[in-house]
Design a protein around this motif. Sequence first.
Motif, short mmCIF file in Angstrom:
data_model
loop_
_atom_site.label_atom_id
_atom_site.label_comp_id
_atom_site.label_asym_id
_atom_site.label_seq_id
_atom_site.Cartn_x
_atom_site.Cartn_y
_atom_site.Cartn_z
N HIS A 109 -65.90 -78.06 24.84
CA HIS A 109 -66.31 -76.67 25.10
C HIS A 109 -65.09 -75.78 24.90
CE1 HIS A 109 -69.81 -78.57 26.91
NE2 HIS A 109 -68.98 -79.29 27.64
N VAL A 110 -65.40 -74.51 24.61
CA VAL A 110 -64.29 -73.61 24.25
C VAL A 110 -64.32 -72.38 25.14
CG1 VAL A 110 -63.37 -72.16 22.40
CG2 VAL A 110 -64.25 -74.41 21.87
N LEU A 111 -63.14 -71.93 25.53
CA LEU A 111 -62.98 -70.69 26.29
C LEU A 111 -62.34 -69.67 25.38
CD1 LEU A 111 -63.03 -69.14 29.00
CD2 LEU A 111 -60.80 -70.12 29.51
N LEU A 112 -63.02 -68.58 25.17
CA LEU A 112 -62.48 -67.54 24.31
C LEU A 112 -61.97 -66.39 25.17
CD1 LEU A 112 -65.44 -67.43 21.76
CD2 LEU A 112 -63.19 -68.38 21.35
N GLU A 113 -60.80 -65.94 24.87
CA GLU A 113 -60.23 -64.84 25.65
C GLU A 113 -59.88 -63.71 24.70
OE1 GLU A 113 -57.57 -65.51 29.21
OE2 GLU A 113 -56.16 -64.46 27.90
N GLY A 114 -60.41 -62.54 24.99
CA GLY A 114 -60.11 -61.38 24.17
C GLY A 114 -60.73 -60.15 24.77
N VAL A 115 -60.24 -59.03 24.33
CA VAL A 115 -60.77 -57.75 24.83
C VAL A 115 -62.19 -57.56 24.28
CG1 VAL A 115 -58.52 -56.69 25.09
CG2 VAL A 115 -59.68 -56.53 22.90
N PRO A 116 -62.98 -56.72 24.94
CA PRO A 116 -64.35 -56.52 24.45
C PRO A 116 -64.38 -55.89 23.07
CG PRO A 116 -64.07 -55.65 26.69
CD PRO A 116 -62.71 -56.01 26.18
N GLY A 117 -65.45 -56.25 22.35
CA GLY A 117 -65.70 -55.61 21.05
C GLY A 117 -65.06 -56.34 19.89
N LEU A 118 -64.59 -57.53 20.08
CA LEU A 118 -63.96 -58.26 18.97
C LEU A 118 -64.94 -59.18 18.24
CD1 LEU A 118 -60.52 -59.17 20.55
CD2 LEU A 118 -61.06 -57.34 18.97
N GLY A 119 -66.14 -59.22 18.71
CA GLY A 119 -67.16 -60.01 18.03
C GLY A 119 -67.29 -61.42 18.55
N LYS A 120 -66.98 -61.59 19.77
CA LYS A 120 -67.07 -62.95 20.34
C LYS A 120 -68.53 -63.40 20.39
CE LYS A 120 -64.85 -61.78 24.14
NZ LYS A 120 -64.40 -60.44 23.80
N THR A 121 -69.39 -62.52 20.86
CA THR A 121 -70.80 -62.87 20.98
C THR A 121 -71.41 -63.07 19.60
OG1 THR A 121 -70.87 -61.45 22.95
CG2 THR A 121 -72.98 -62.17 22.03
N LEU A 122 -71.07 -62.20 18.68
CA LEU A 122 -71.57 -62.30 17.30
C LEU A 122 -71.11 -63.59 16.65
CD1 LEU A 122 -73.13 -60.82 15.07
CD2 LEU A 122 -70.98 -59.73 14.40
N LEU A 174 -73.64 -69.34 25.44
CA LEU A 174 -72.54 -68.38 25.49
C LEU A 174 -72.47 -67.85 26.92
CD1 LEU A 174 -70.33 -66.61 24.24
CD2 LEU A 174 -72.12 -64.98 23.61
N ALA A 175 -71.42 -68.19 27.64
CA ALA A 175 -71.22 -67.69 29.01
C ALA A 175 -70.29 -66.50 28.91
CB ALA A 175 -70.63 -68.79 29.89
N ASP A 176 -70.89 -65.34 28.82
CA ASP A 176 -70.10 -64.14 28.59
C ASP A 176 -69.46 -63.64 29.88
OD1 ASP A 176 -71.07 -61.71 26.03
OD2 ASP A 176 -69.11 -62.41 26.74
N GLU A 177 -68.18 -63.39 29.80
CA GLU A 177 -67.38 -62.89 30.93
C GLU A 177 -67.59 -63.79 32.14
OE1 GLU A 177 -66.65 -58.24 30.40
OE2 GLU A 177 -68.76 -58.74 30.71
N ILE A 178 -67.31 -65.03 31.95
CA ILE A 178 -67.54 -66.04 32.99
C ILE A 178 -66.71 -65.75 34.24
CG2 ILE A 178 -65.78 -67.65 32.17
CD1 ILE A 178 -67.74 -69.93 32.78
N ASN A 179 -65.61 -65.03 34.09
CA ASN A 179 -64.75 -64.78 35.25
C ASN A 179 -65.28 -63.65 36.15
OD1 ASN A 179 -64.19 -62.97 33.16
ND2 ASN A 179 -62.10 -62.62 33.84
N ARG A 180 -66.46 -63.09 35.76
CA ARG A 180 -67.02 -62.04 36.63
C ARG A 180 -67.95 -62.63 37.69
NH1 ARG A 180 -69.64 -57.26 33.68
NH2 ARG A 180 -69.58 -56.42 35.80
N ASN A 191 -62.43 -61.64 29.82
CA ASN A 191 -61.75 -60.40 29.44
C ASN A 191 -60.39 -60.37 30.14
OD1 ASN A 191 -61.02 -57.82 28.80
ND2 ASN A 191 -62.97 -56.91 29.38
N PRO A 192 -59.32 -60.31 29.42
CA PRO A 192 -58.01 -60.30 30.08
C PRO A 192 -57.65 -58.97 30.70
CG PRO A 192 -57.71 -60.13 27.72
CD PRO A 192 -59.17 -60.27 27.96
N VAL A 193 -58.46 -57.93 30.39
CA VAL A 193 -58.10 -56.58 30.85
C VAL A 193 -58.62 -56.32 32.26
CG1 VAL A 193 -58.33 -54.12 30.39
CG2 VAL A 193 -58.00 -55.71 28.51
#
Lengths: 455, 328
Positions: free
Chosen positions: B40-53, B108-114, B152-154
């Motif tokens: 499994h993969v954890l993606l870290e990046g600011v919103p709007g970079l196309g992670k979901t896409l 896709l577990a979006d913003e899992i840290n929320r 989201n790291p922000v």
Amino acid sequence: MIQPSFQDPAERPERIITQVITRLKTHALRDLLLMALPPLAALFYVGFFLHRAAWLSLEFFALTSLAMAGSLLVAGLLRFRFSAASRSLAARLVDQKAAAKDRFLTLATIDPSKAPSFFVERLRQEAATLVKRIHFKKEFPYRIKRSFFVSIVVSVCIILLFHLLWSIAYRSSTPARPSEDLRLLARKIEQAAVFPDLARKLESAAVKLQDENISEAEKQALIQELIKNLEQQLAAGSAGDARDDLLRQVRDALQGLERDFQKGSAQKGAGGIKSNLPDHREGQGTGSEKGEGGEAKHSQLQDSKNQELRGEKSGKEKEPEPGKKQNEGRGDRNQGTERRPEQAKQEKEEKGSKEKAESGSKGFKRQDEEIPQGPPPERFHKAGAEGKQGVKAARYVVVQLPDEFEAAAGEGVSGKGKRVRAKTPASNAPLRSPDTPGAAGEKQLLPLEYRGLIR
Amino acid sequence: MQPEEFHDLFSLLEAEVKKIIVGHAEVIRKILVAFFAGGHVLLEGVPGLGKTLLVKSLSRALGLSFKRVQFTPDLMPSDITGTQVLTESNGRRDFQFKKGPIFAQLVLADEINRATHKTQSAVLEAMEERQVTVFGETFSMESPFMVLATQNPVELEGTYPLPEAQLDRFFFKLLISPPSPSELKEILHRTTGSGTPEVSRVFPENGAGQIGAMKSLLRQVLIAPPLEDYVVRLVHSTHPTEQPRNPPVSEIKNYLRFGASPRGAQAIILGAKGNALAEGRVHVSYEDIASVTYPALRHRLILNFQAEAENVGPDQILTALVKKVPRD
């Protein structure tokens, strides 16, 4: 589908790894030899030098050389074993040269029996195409390493250090006992396997020299007899050039021993005594003039002495019957009391000039002077002793003439040929000893003993 | 399956995803490698970079079922795993388990840290065990199964950082950086013009078998023992308590509280194998190991207070590690 191949191990591309390992081992062996040979040669040279100087016997030298070579061989094998290239290292080198991305490393280290055969064959196919990129001799050439140059420098330093220490030890070493010198000579002749009799004689002479019951004169006579024998053999000239050289070496060594002996016996005080007082010539003209010419005369004297000695030696070698004449010549030279007057005069002048030149020196020492046998010459007399040349270290003091002599002296001086004769001595009081402070400058009444000296 | 076939399919997948996603070539490759390695993969990046896409495109190219879960603070575990629902049929009432979004093949577990830790742990069992237990009944996941989580790291306020145990279950952690100017221009052309490209399906409907064969092939890739030793040295060097008095990598002792677990070494080896196969090779090289070391270890190093105070990140520590640990 890729057909499996490389059934024959000789055709497999990983064979190059084995070739690289062999080549690297050869390189390692060459490095080892290049590194080990210079110090081995240096140590062998040192051992051979000591052997030639008769410090080491042939057997000891051979044993030591074998032991050194053996130990170096063992050390070399151990180092070679650890420095030899491993399979993975060789494979990495091949990967590097062929840009193979660790293909050869994988082929060299995996267990083909546990890996999928299809993958292994595929890997070999890829590696086989890459092997062609490697020019074996060009990619793995032999280069001389820095260790070789370091080894050479260290070996040369060893040799130079050895020679330096040898020369220092040689200069500062006390003279070996005569017996040890003779033993060394005997061993040398023995090693040369010639003149076994001579070797035995030298050995027995060495034993006798150590014997305290034998007198010094007998020891000297023994050495002279040996020298005489050697002179006879040399004169016979039947031994050959190399052996003649050996005989000459032995003879020179014996002559040196003889000189040392005589020097030692002279210093012990038999007959001649070394004077500590300088031999002044204040009353005999200007010493400075003699001093200037004296150094030149001294060197000339040295040369003439050397020439005489050489002439005598060559004369001895050429004469068919050297024994008698040699002995005569030697006896003449060695007696000392029957010296030629010219030689004696030259020696005195030489002494005066030497003392002028070296104000701090106490005595006069001539390297090439042969110490005569028998009673020592006058120069060894103590101060005050009477010799043919007069009283040794006699000093002259200013004498005040009595009134009647002064008057007569004044008349005598004005006219030529008139001599003053003392009628009555003024005093027979003895002069003070010449080494008393102020003795030279004092004015004394003329004593009886000096009546005949005033002219 | 042959290595060439794997390589071809892999390249095709990459090409299909790149039709939609501009840039991020390395991220796409790593996600695919992690997929075929079973991780499994954890993606870290600011919103709007196309992670979901990205994940959506991937699921379309792979032909897998896809579900997206937006993690919020009020999300419940049952919202993820599913719950029992009272149903009525034939005059009878019964409880029926309605599967949650976790039962898709690609999640896709979006913003899992929320989400809260409780909700996050609901994903844990599914990720590790490939099964979910609800009301005492165990339900297995469909194969293949992969969770791609984003964070989201922000926005740090109101978030619940993932616990170390859950972080360790992610195969790779990939950092998505903002696009370059040229990439941004391309994105604008594709998304603001007419006619957006479509992602074609690479695998057929019953493509699970093919995917399974590719996963099996990946595990057969050859790796030399010296390379395995190197990986072991790398991972072992991350433990501060196991270091000698004067360790070669001083940063480990200074900045780390705990090092990587054996899962880190597994991730490196499997990731290197996938990378090698993706390049058409049947063996692992040192370059493969170097390319997967950062994604495999950066989320497994637990920093101490000194590292946080001095603003030292895990990537800096890994750079020192890779530099100083010898290869042989």
